[in-house]
Motif scaffolding. Structure first.
Motif, PDB file in Angstrom:
ATOM      1  N   ARG A  17      -3.907   9.373   4.223  1.00 22.93           N
ATOM      2  CA  ARG A  17      -5.119   9.038   4.258  1.00 22.93           C
ATOM      3  C   ARG A  17      -4.976   7.773   5.771  1.00 22.93           C
ATOM      4  NH1 ARG A  17      -8.065   6.407   5.267  1.00 22.93           N
ATOM      5  NH2 ARG A  17      -9.355   4.433   5.186  1.00 22.93           N
ATOM      6  N   LYS A  18      -3.461   8.018   6.202  1.00 22.00           N
ATOM      7  CA  LYS A  18      -3.667   7.418   7.904  1.00 22.00           C
ATOM      8  C   LYS A  18      -4.998   7.933   8.571  1.00 22.00           C
ATOM      9  CE  LYS A  18       0.340   5.791   8.391  1.00 22.00           C
ATOM     10  NZ  LYS A  18       1.673   4.632   9.324  1.00 22.00           N
ATOM     11  N   GLN A  19      -4.786   9.264   8.301  1.00 26.21           N
ATOM     12  CA  GLN A  19      -5.465  10.220   9.300  1.00 26.21           C
ATOM     13  C   GLN A  19      -6.472   9.829   9.343  1.00 26.21           C
ATOM     14  OE1 GLN A  19      -5.025  14.136   8.801  1.00 26.21           O
ATOM     15  NE2 GLN A  19      -5.277  14.055   6.270  1.00 26.21           N
ATOM     16  N   TYR A  20      -7.286   8.853   8.364  1.00 23.48           N
ATOM     17  CA  TYR A  20      -8.727   8.331   8.274  1.00 23.48           C
ATOM     18  C   TYR A  20      -8.764   7.024   8.839  1.00 23.48           C
ATOM     19  CZ  TYR A  20      -8.365  13.057   6.025  1.00 23.48           C
ATOM     20  OH  TYR A  20      -8.798  14.518   5.824  1.00 23.48           O
ATOM     21  N   GLY A  21      -8.075   6.448   9.102  1.00 19.34           N
ATOM     22  CA  GLY A  21      -8.090   4.957  10.285  1.00 19.34           C
ATOM     23  C   GLY A  21      -7.718   3.878   8.588  1.00 19.34           C
ATOM     24  N   ASP A  22      -7.672   2.461   8.633  1.00 21.14           N
ATOM     25  CA  ASP A  22      -7.219   1.756   7.977  1.00 21.14           C
ATOM     26  C   ASP A  22      -7.848   1.797   6.524  1.00 21.14           C
ATOM     27  OD1 ASP A  22      -5.702   0.669  10.421  1.00 21.14           O
ATOM     28  OD2 ASP A  22      -7.862  -0.673  10.658  1.00 21.14           O
ATOM     29  N   TRP A  23      -7.430   1.137   6.230  1.00 25.72           N
ATOM     30  CA  TRP A  23      -7.238   1.277   4.484  1.00 25.72           C
ATOM     31  C   TRP A  23      -8.880   0.311   4.415  1.00 25.72           C
ATOM     32  CZ3 TRP A  23      -5.606   3.483   0.213  1.00 25.72           C
ATOM     33  CH2 TRP A  23      -4.578   4.124   0.261  1.00 25.72           C
ATOM     34  N   LEU A  44       1.228  -1.278  -0.078  1.00 23.73           N
ATOM     35  CA  LEU A  44      -0.036   0.292  -0.011  1.00 23.73           C
ATOM     36  C   LEU A  44       0.913   1.204  -0.205  1.00 23.73           C
ATOM     37  CD1 LEU A  44      -2.687  -1.205   2.526  1.00 23.73           C
ATOM     38  CD2 LEU A  44      -3.418  -0.866   0.555  1.00 23.73           C
ATOM     39  N   ASP A  45       2.105   1.003   0.969  1.00 20.25           N
ATOM     40  CA  ASP A  45       2.812   2.414   0.836  1.00 20.25           C
ATOM     41  C   ASP A  45       3.877   2.593  -0.536  1.00 20.25           C
ATOM     42  OD1 ASP A  45       2.077   2.910   3.132  1.00 20.25           O
ATOM     43  OD2 ASP A  45       3.750   2.138   4.382  1.00 20.25           O
ATOM     44  N   GLY A  46       4.296   1.682  -1.529  1.00 19.27           N
ATOM     45  CA  GLY A  46       4.220   1.636  -2.083  1.00 19.27           C
ATOM     46  C   GLY A  46       3.566   2.583  -3.065  1.00 19.27           C
ATOM     47  N   ALA A  47       2.131   2.109  -3.542  1.00 18.73           N
ATOM     48  CA  ALA A  47       1.270   2.027  -4.426  1.00 18.73           C
ATOM     49  C   ALA A  47       1.590   3.425  -4.149  1.00 18.73           C
ATOM     50  CB  ALA A  47       0.208   1.456  -4.049  1.00 18.73           C
ATOM     51  N   CYS A  48       1.286   4.060  -2.674  1.00 10.91           N
ATOM     52  CA  CYS A  48       1.164   5.616  -2.542  1.00 10.91           C
ATOM     53  C   CYS A  48       2.734   6.205  -2.886  1.00 10.91           C
ATOM     54  CB  CYS A  48       0.644   5.553  -0.988  1.00 10.91           C
ATOM     55  SG  CYS A  48      -0.768   5.291  -0.795  1.00 10.91           S
ATOM     56  N   THR A  49       3.856   5.635  -2.994  1.00  7.75           N
ATOM     57  CA  THR A  49       4.716   6.240  -3.375  1.00  7.75           C
ATOM     58  C   THR A  49       4.183   6.694  -4.514  1.00  7.75           C
ATOM     59  OG1 THR A  49       6.029   5.134  -1.699  1.00  7.75           O
ATOM     60  CG2 THR A  49       7.605   6.166  -3.441  1.00  7.75           C
ATOM     61  N   LEU A  50       4.378   5.257  -5.789  1.00  3.83           N
ATOM     62  CA  LEU A  50       3.999   5.472  -7.183  1.00  3.83           C
ATOM     63  C   LEU A  50       2.771   7.041  -7.300  1.00  3.83           C
ATOM     64  CD1 LEU A  50       3.026   1.956  -8.741  1.00  3.83           C
ATOM     65  CD2 LEU A  50       5.569   3.071  -8.983  1.00  3.83           C
ATOM     66  N   ALA A  59     -11.490  -2.817   2.266  1.00  4.37           N
ATOM     67  CA  ALA A  59     -11.627  -3.063   0.510  1.00  4.37           C
ATOM     68  C   ALA A  59     -11.799  -2.374   0.211  1.00  4.37           C
ATOM     69  CB  ALA A  59     -12.317  -4.883   1.007  1.00  4.37           C
ATOM     70  N   ASP A  60     -13.050  -1.701   0.140  1.00  2.67           N
ATOM     71  CA  ASP A  60     -13.767  -1.296  -1.184  1.00  2.67           C
ATOM     72  C   ASP A  60     -13.208  -0.360  -1.409  1.00  2.67           C
ATOM     73  OD1 ASP A  60     -16.037  -2.268  -0.798  1.00  2.67           O
ATOM     74  OD2 ASP A  60     -16.770  -1.022  -0.309  1.00  2.67           O
ATOM     75  N   GLU A  61     -11.467   0.097  -0.930  1.00  2.00           N
ATOM     76  CA  GLU A  61     -10.918   1.405  -1.153  1.00  2.00           C
ATOM     77  C   GLU A  61      -9.507   0.789  -2.741  1.00  2.00           C
ATOM     78  OE1 GLU A  61     -10.774   4.063   1.514  1.00  2.00           O
ATOM     79  OE2 GLU A  61      -9.644   3.006   1.878  1.00  2.00           O
ATOM     80  N   MET A  62      -9.448  -0.313  -2.492  1.00  2.33           N
ATOM     81  CA  MET A  62      -7.785  -1.206  -3.002  1.00  2.33           C
ATOM     82  C   MET A  62      -8.535  -1.767  -4.413  1.00  2.33           C
ATOM     83  SD  MET A  62      -6.170  -2.560  -0.962  1.00  2.33           S
ATOM     84  CE  MET A  62      -6.905  -1.028   0.034  1.00  2.33           C
ATOM     85  N   PRO A  63      -9.049  -1.942  -4.948  1.00  4.16           N
ATOM     86  CA  PRO A  63      -9.682  -1.465  -6.748  1.00  4.16           C
ATOM     87  C   PRO A  63      -9.489   0.197  -7.464  1.00  4.16           C
ATOM     88  CG  PRO A  63     -11.332  -3.038  -5.564  1.00  4.16           C
ATOM     89  CD  PRO A  63     -10.734  -2.044  -4.729  1.00  4.16           C
ATOM     90  N   ALA A  64      -9.606   0.747  -6.353  1.00  5.72           N
ATOM     91  CA  ALA A  64     -10.106   2.216  -6.587  1.00  5.72           C
ATOM     92  C   ALA A  64      -8.247   3.254  -6.522  1.00  5.72           C
ATOM     93  CB  ALA A  64     -10.694   3.018  -5.556  1.00  5.72           C
ATOM     94  N   LEU A  65      -7.809   2.172  -5.746  1.00  8.89           N
ATOM     95  CA  LEU A  65      -6.213   2.252  -5.516  1.00  8.89           C
ATOM     96  C   LEU A  65      -5.609   2.303  -6.841  1.00  8.89           C
ATOM     97  CD1 LEU A  65      -3.928   3.803  -4.140  1.00  8.89           C
ATOM     98  CD2 LEU A  65      -3.757   1.708  -2.642  1.00  8.89           C
ATOM     99  N   GLU A  66      -5.658   0.705  -6.904  1.00  9.71           N
ATOM    100  CA  GLU A  66      -5.346  -0.237  -8.508  1.00  9.71           C
ATOM    101  C   GLU A  66      -5.503   1.235  -9.385  1.00  9.71           C
ATOM    102  OE1 GLU A  66      -4.861  -4.413 -10.530  1.00  9.71           O
ATOM    103  OE2 GLU A  66      -6.212  -4.077  -8.994  1.00  9.71           O
ATOM    104  N   ALA A  67      -7.054   1.508  -9.884  1.00 12.49           N
ATOM    105  CA  ALA A  67      -6.956   2.217 -10.475  1.00 12.49           C
ATOM    106  C   ALA A  67      -6.162   3.680 -10.736  1.00 12.49           C
ATOM    107  CB  ALA A  67      -8.693   2.133 -11.105  1.00 12.49           C
ATOM    108  N   ILE A  68      -6.179   4.188  -9.643  1.00 12.03           N
ATOM    109  CA  ILE A  68      -5.227   5.579  -9.790  1.00 12.03           C
ATOM    110  C   ILE A  68      -4.253   5.104 -10.099  1.00 12.03           C
ATOM    111  CG2 ILE A  68      -4.615   6.982  -8.226  1.00 12.03           C
ATOM    112  CD1 ILE A  68      -7.702   7.803  -9.008  1.00 12.03           C
ATOM    113  N   THR A  69      -3.435   4.381  -9.540  1.00  8.02           N
ATOM    114  CA  THR A  69      -2.344   4.427 -10.356  1.00  8.02           C
ATOM    115  C   THR A  69      -1.565   3.796 -11.844  1.00  8.02           C
ATOM    116  OG1 THR A  69      -1.669   2.185  -9.934  1.00  8.02           O
ATOM    117  CG2 THR A  69      -1.246   3.483  -7.769  1.00  8.02           C
ATOM    118  N   TYR A  70      -2.764   3.439 -12.310  1.00  6.45           N
ATOM    119  CA  TYR A  70      -3.133   2.914 -13.629  1.00  6.45           C
ATOM    120  C   TYR A  70      -3.567   3.870 -14.447  1.00  6.45           C
ATOM    121  CZ  TYR A  70      -5.193   1.941 -17.688  1.00  6.45           C
ATOM    122  OH  TYR A  70      -5.557   2.322 -19.062  1.00  6.45           O
TER     123      TYR A  70
END
Length: 178
Positions: free
Chosen positions: A129-135, A60-66, A137-148
């Motif tokens: 993102r961390k200030q709003y709590g844990d990630w 997750l941190d790696g995706a955020c770094t991207l 499951a619904d955010e995972m596809p969106a996170l992947e889509a954003i990197t793409y």
């Protein structure tokens, strides 16, 4: 006064793994495959299933770094033309996510928009993102889509399908030499 979301306080994470996952999806789309190759999906599922809690956090941190690195490049590119990165990146990202209702739940879109805006204003997406709590499951596809979507926007701006990948691999190479 520095922000608690300043990138210098953020973990870089596993950028290599995040890039590998993002790159495999991007190449599949460039190859004209609308679905995921079952063998490729099996390998990705096997990889992600092998991760422990720290491995997942590193990914997750790696995706955020991207996201941060892509937005930094975009911010500089748009600034060279006197344009605002948020104004030129966000409408496309939000519209694209809204066109993926089977993959991206509507409630994940504002979080992802905030994540990208944080990166676009030179804040760490993971710390923001961390200030709003844990990630969720619904955010995972969106996170992947954003990197793409960010990588694809860079590739389209440069006219080079591999530019976004080289941008990261070159940065990783330079970091490894220091």
């Amino acid at each position: 006064m520095t922000s608690p979301c300043d990138p210098q306080h953020a973990a870089v994470g596993d950028v290599g793994a995040a890039l590998m996952l993002r790159d495999s999806r991007l190449k599949a789309i460039y190859d004209g495959r609308t679905g995921t190759d079952p063998e490729q999906q099996r390998l990705m599922d096997q990889f992600t299933a092998s991760l422990d809690a720290k491995g997942v956090q590193d990914l997750l941190d790696g995706a955020c770094t991207l996201i941060f690195m892509y937005m930094k490049w975009l911010r500089l590119a748009y600034a060279d033309h006197g344009k605002d990165v948020i104004e030129h990146v966000m409408p496309h990202l939000v519209a694209s996510m809204r066109m993926m209702p089977r993959s991206i739940r509507p409630e994940a879109i504002p979080t992802m928009a905030g994540l990208v805006i944080a990166a676009g204003t030179d804040l760490s997406p993971s710390l923001w993102r961390k200030q709003y709590g844990d990630w969720t499951a619904d955010e995972m596809p969106a996170l992947e889509a954003i990197t793409y979507l960010l990588a694809e926007q860079i590739n389209q701006l440069t006219g080079d399908r591999d530019f976004a990948t080289r941008l990261i691999t070159n940065a990783l190479s330079r970091a490894g030499q220091s």
